[in-house]
Design an enzyme around this catalytic site. Structure first.
Site, PDB file in Angstrom:
ATOM      1  N   GLY A  64       0.767  -1.235   0.000  1.00 18.25           N
ATOM      2  CA  GLY A  64       0.000   0.000   0.000  1.00 18.25           C
ATOM      3  C   GLY A  64       0.800   1.287   0.000  1.00 18.25           C
ATOM      4  N   TRP A  66       2.435   2.862  -2.410  1.00 19.98           N
ATOM      5  CA  TRP A  66       2.126   3.767  -3.529  1.00 19.98           C
ATOM      6  C   TRP A  66       0.767   4.427  -3.323  1.00 19.98           C
ATOM      7  CZ3 TRP A  66       3.938   2.172  -9.089  1.00 19.98           C
ATOM      8  CH2 TRP A  66       5.342   2.104  -9.103  1.00 19.98           C
ATOM      9  N   ASP A 108      -6.741 -11.260  -9.067  1.00 30.35           N
ATOM     10  CA  ASP A 108      -5.690 -11.405 -10.069  1.00 30.35           C
ATOM     11  C   ASP A 108      -6.049 -10.580 -11.300  1.00 30.35           C
ATOM     12  OD1 ASP A 108      -3.843 -12.249 -11.980  1.00 30.35           O
ATOM     13  OD2 ASP A 108      -3.853 -14.327 -11.288  1.00 30.35           O
ATOM     14  N   LYS A 173       6.484  -0.832 -13.599  1.00 24.47           N
ATOM     15  CA  LYS A 173       7.784  -1.393 -13.223  1.00 24.47           C
ATOM     16  C   LYS A 173       8.123  -2.519 -14.183  1.00 24.47           C
ATOM     17  CE  LYS A 173       8.103  -4.129  -9.575  1.00 24.47           C
ATOM     18  NZ  LYS A 173       8.148  -4.500  -8.145  1.00 24.47           N
TER      19      LYS A 173
END
EC number: 2.1.1.166
Length: 220
Positions: A64, A66, A108, A173
């Site tokens: 959490g 970010w 997911d 990323k």
């Protein structure tokens, strides 16, 4: 026995580096759940991506950090509990402790049902910024891991294309290695401005890096 001894030495060295890490200490002092907050903070401070009033989607959000940073950017009172000027929707396959003002969905991202739930949470509101710290479980086999990483990034790009404002931004990323150049090209095909970035908070030894895409190109 030798392998176990080597593993213990590696773990001990990592623990020493972690405990003495500047960003770990700073995160503890400033109330962030992880040092990763400073990666997004540096990117945002350089590019001015996140502003009060924005709708922000945080993919791969757990634990959490970010979302915490985004919340502070959208709140007139910073880290203090109170008014939030904007919308934050976070998603992760792992659980995440609640953050005031953040709508969290667990699931997911690769599953259509979960993606549909995220789209429902967005409620057709144009998104200003999508940030993604998603990473698959790495197998150590570069060719296999490259495919898994690329798949997550491709899904993030697809989500951005369908939900970002024309002038919106996507931060993801990724890792240097097999498939890196193809992912950079995907960003160049999708966004008007593409910036590869290696924040200071990203460990020197890590192949981790970030790609920022700004301003969607016209599709089709």
């Amino acid at each position: 026995m030798k392998a176990q001894t080597k593993s213990k030495k590696v773990n001990k060295a990592w623990l020493h580096d972690h405990v003495n890490d500047t960003y770990v200490k700073l995160a503890q002092k400033e109330g962030y759940r992880a040092r990763a907050a400073y990666k997004l903070k540096e990117i945002d401070e350089q590019l001015g991506l996140i502003k009060p009033g924005h709708v922000v989607v945080d993919l791969g959000s757990s634990p959490g950090a970010w979302s915490q940073y985004v919340r502070r950017r959208l709140s007139p009172d910073g880290a203090a509990v109170g008014q939030l000027n904007g919308v934050i929707i976070a998603l992760d396959i792992l659980p995440m402790e609640p953050i005031e003002g953040v709508t969290f969905l667990q699931g997911d991202f690769r599953e259509e049902e979960v993606l549909a739930g995220l789209q429902e949470a967005v409620q057709a509101r144009p998104v200003d910024v999508v940030v993604s710290d998603m990473a698959p479980n790495l197998s150590g086999v570069e060719s296999v891991d490259a495919v898994r990483i690329a798949h997550l990034i491709e899904l993030a790009v697809d989500f951005a294309v369908h939900h970002l404002k024309p002038e919106g931004a996507l931060v993801v990323k990724l890792f240097h290695g097999s498939g890196y150049s193809q992912l950079v090209q995907l960003f160049k095909d999708t966004f008007r401005v593409v910036k590869p970035m290696k924040p200071k908070a990203s460990r020197d030894k890590s192949s981790e890096t970030f790609l920022v895409g700004m301003g969607l190109k016209r599709q089709g």
